[in-house]
Structures are given as structure tokens and as C-alpha cells.
Design a protein around this motif. Structure first.
Motif, PDB file in Angstrom:
ATOM      1  N   ILE A 142      49.790  86.824  66.544  1.00 15.26           N
ATOM      2  CA  ILE A 142      50.033  85.420  66.834  1.00 15.26           C
ATOM      3  C   ILE A 142      48.963  84.925  67.808  1.00 15.26           C
ATOM      4  O   ILE A 142      48.543  85.650  68.709  1.00 15.26           O
ATOM      5  N   SER A 143      48.522  83.707  67.586  1.00 16.33           N
ATOM      6  CA  SER A 143      47.527  83.116  68.476  1.00 16.33           C
ATOM      7  C   SER A 143      47.694  81.602  68.449  1.00 16.33           C
ATOM      8  O   SER A 143      48.406  81.064  67.605  1.00 16.33           O
ATOM      9  N   ARG A 144      47.005  80.940  69.371  1.00 14.30           N
ATOM     10  CA  ARG A 144      47.107  79.494  69.431  1.00 14.30           C
ATOM     11  C   ARG A 144      45.764  78.893  69.838  1.00 14.30           C
ATOM     12  O   ARG A 144      44.964  79.526  70.514  1.00 14.30           O
ATOM     13  N   ASP A 145      45.544  77.678  69.394  1.00  9.82           N
ATOM     14  CA  ASP A 145      44.369  76.898  69.797  1.00  9.82           C
ATOM     15  C   ASP A 145      44.913  75.592  70.350  1.00  9.82           C
ATOM     16  O   ASP A 145      45.272  74.680  69.591  1.00  9.82           O
ATOM     17  N   ASN A 146      45.002  75.512  71.656  1.00  9.14           N
ATOM     18  CA  ASN A 146      45.609  74.331  72.280  1.00  9.14           C
ATOM     19  C   ASN A 146      44.777  73.072  72.045  1.00  9.14           C
ATOM     20  O   ASN A 146      45.330  71.980  71.924  1.00  9.14           O
ATOM     21  N   THR A 147      43.467  73.228  71.984  1.00  9.05           N
ATOM     22  CA  THR A 147      42.607  72.070  71.756  1.00  9.05           C
ATOM     23  C   THR A 147      42.898  71.419  70.409  1.00  9.05           C
ATOM     24  O   THR A 147      42.938  70.193  70.278  1.00  9.05           O
ATOM     25  N   LYS A 148      43.153  72.261  69.403  1.00 11.91           N
ATOM     26  CA  LYS A 148      43.447  71.760  68.057  1.00 11.91           C
ATOM     27  C   LYS A 148      44.942  71.586  67.831  1.00 11.91           C
ATOM     28  O   LYS A 148      45.351  71.120  66.770  1.00 11.91           O
ATOM     29  N   LYS A 149      45.753  71.942  68.808  1.00 15.75           N
ATOM     30  CA  LYS A 149      47.213  71.843  68.697  1.00 15.75           C
ATOM     31  C   LYS A 149      47.714  72.648  67.511  1.00 15.75           C
ATOM     32  O   LYS A 149      48.498  72.153  66.681  1.00 15.75           O
ATOM     33  N   MET A 150      47.230  73.879  67.424  1.00 15.81           N
ATOM     34  CA  MET A 150      47.600  74.739  66.306  1.00 15.81           C
ATOM     35  C   MET A 150      48.119  76.082  66.777  1.00 15.81           C
ATOM     36  O   MET A 150      47.663  76.622  67.788  1.00 15.81           O
ATOM     37  N   LEU A 151      49.036  76.631  66.001  1.00 18.06           N
ATOM     38  CA  LEU A 151      49.568  77.976  66.178  1.00 18.06           C
ATOM     39  C   LEU A 151      49.254  78.751  64.916  1.00 18.06           C
ATOM     40  O   LEU A 151      49.328  78.195  63.817  1.00 18.06           O
ATOM     41  N   PHE A 152      48.904  80.022  65.064  1.00 18.90           N
ATOM     42  CA  PHE A 152      48.525  80.834  63.911  1.00 18.90           C
ATOM     43  C   PHE A 152      49.352  82.118  63.861  1.00 18.90           C
ATOM     44  O   PHE A 152      49.811  82.613  64.880  1.00 18.90           O
ATOM     45  N   LEU A 153      49.475  82.632  62.652  1.00 18.62           N
ATOM     46  CA  LEU A 153      50.051  83.964  62.462  1.00 18.62           C
ATOM     47  C   LEU A 153      49.206  84.665  61.412  1.00 18.62           C
ATOM     48  O   LEU A 153      49.262  84.322  60.226  1.00 18.62           O
ATOM     49  N   GLN A 154      48.407  85.603  61.874  1.00 19.60           N
ATOM     50  CA  GLN A 154      47.617  86.432  60.962  1.00 19.60           C
ATOM     51  C   GLN A 154      48.476  87.599  60.527  1.00 19.60           C
ATOM     52  O   GLN A 154      48.952  88.370  61.359  1.00 19.60           O
ATOM     53  N   MET A 155      48.674  87.719  59.223  1.00 24.11           N
ATOM     54  CA  MET A 155      49.556  88.744  58.683  1.00 24.11           C
ATOM     55  C   MET A 155      48.736  89.683  57.799  1.00 24.11           C
ATOM     56  O   MET A 155      48.163  89.253  56.786  1.00 24.11           O
ATOM     57  N   ASN A 156      48.658  90.933  58.195  1.00 23.13           N
ATOM     58  CA  ASN A 156      47.927  91.954  57.435  1.00 23.13           C
ATOM     59  C   ASN A 156      48.884  93.021  56.930  1.00 23.13           C
ATOM     60  O   ASN A 156      50.015  93.133  57.405  1.00 23.13           O
TER      61      ASN A 156
END
Length: 128
Positions: free
Chosen positions: A71-85
Motif C-alpha cells: 500500500i502506498s499513497r501520493d498526497n500531492t495527487k490525492k491517490m491511494l494505491f495497492l500493488q498486488m503481486n
């Protein structure tokens, strides 16, 4: 804050997907103060915790996804991510992102009841 999850799809076992949760209705500064999480609900199952990230960089994961999901986030872009491998059929579910505004920095939240805002979900299907 409104949340929009995307990035789901059909993938073979062993494959990867990256989910994105885009926030709107808030500034990037306000978004940075949200504690965020990913949850999922598989067919015939209860909603379960997947991963969470604090307003800082602290993260927490369900045991079932540790070492495979990030899980990660980019506050500047107002986005949350979930990389699933290394996806497997047991990961098949509708994935939801969630947010909770926090005044102070708190540990990542794994209890869905703590969150106040939810996205609409994105379907992830893993074929064997």
C-alpha cells in the motif's frame, strides 16, 4: 471526501494488478491528513481488512497479503494505491478503499468500523 477505486480486472494466478483510489472534494493538504485503507469482500464472505496506511508512512497488512501486496499513497495527487503481486484465486473479491480524517498521526487502522468514507469498489478476479 469522495473516493473512486479503479484498476481491478481479470488476471491469472501469479499475476499482478495495481489498484488506485482517487480522492476528490478535498485539497491535497487535507487528503494528507486522512488515514487510508483497503478492504475486500469475496463472494459469500464478510468484508475483510487488506492493508492500511497512516497519514504518515506507517503501514499494516493482513497476514494473508503480507509480502505480496504493498500500500502506498501520493498526497500531492490525492491517490491511494495497492500493488498486488503473486495473486491467487483466494484474492478474488471486490476491493474497497476507505478514509478517515485524523487530527493527529495515529497507527494504520485495520478496523473497517473506524473509517467514515468508502469508495464504490473495484472487482478483482483471479483465475487459476
Amino acid at each position: 471526501v469522495q473516493l473512486q477505486a479503479s484498476g481491478g480486472g481479470l488476471v491469472q494466478a501469479g499475476g499482478s494488478l495495481r489498484l488506485t483510489c482517487t480522492a476528490s472534494g478535498v485539497t491535497s493538504g487535507t487528503f494528507s491528513r486522512y488515514s487510508m485503507g483497503w478492504f475486500r469482500q469475496g463472494p459469500g464472505k464478510e468484508r475483510e481488512f487488506v492493508a492500511a496506511i497512516s497519514r504518515g508512512t506507517s503501514t499494516d497488512y493482513a497476514d494473508s497479503v503480507k509480502g505480496r501486496f504493498t500500500i502506498s499513497r501520493d498526497n500531492t495527487k490525492k491517490m491511494l494505491f495497492l500493488q498486488m503481486n503473486s495473486l491467487n484465486p483466494e484474492d478474488t473479491a471486490v476491493y474497497y478503499c476507505a478514509a478517515k480524517s485524523t487530527i493527529l498521526s495515529i497507527p494504520p487502522l485495520s478496523d473497517g468500523a473506524e473509517y467514515t468514507n468508502w469508495g464504490q469498489g473495484t472487482q478483482v478476479t483471479v483465475s487459476s
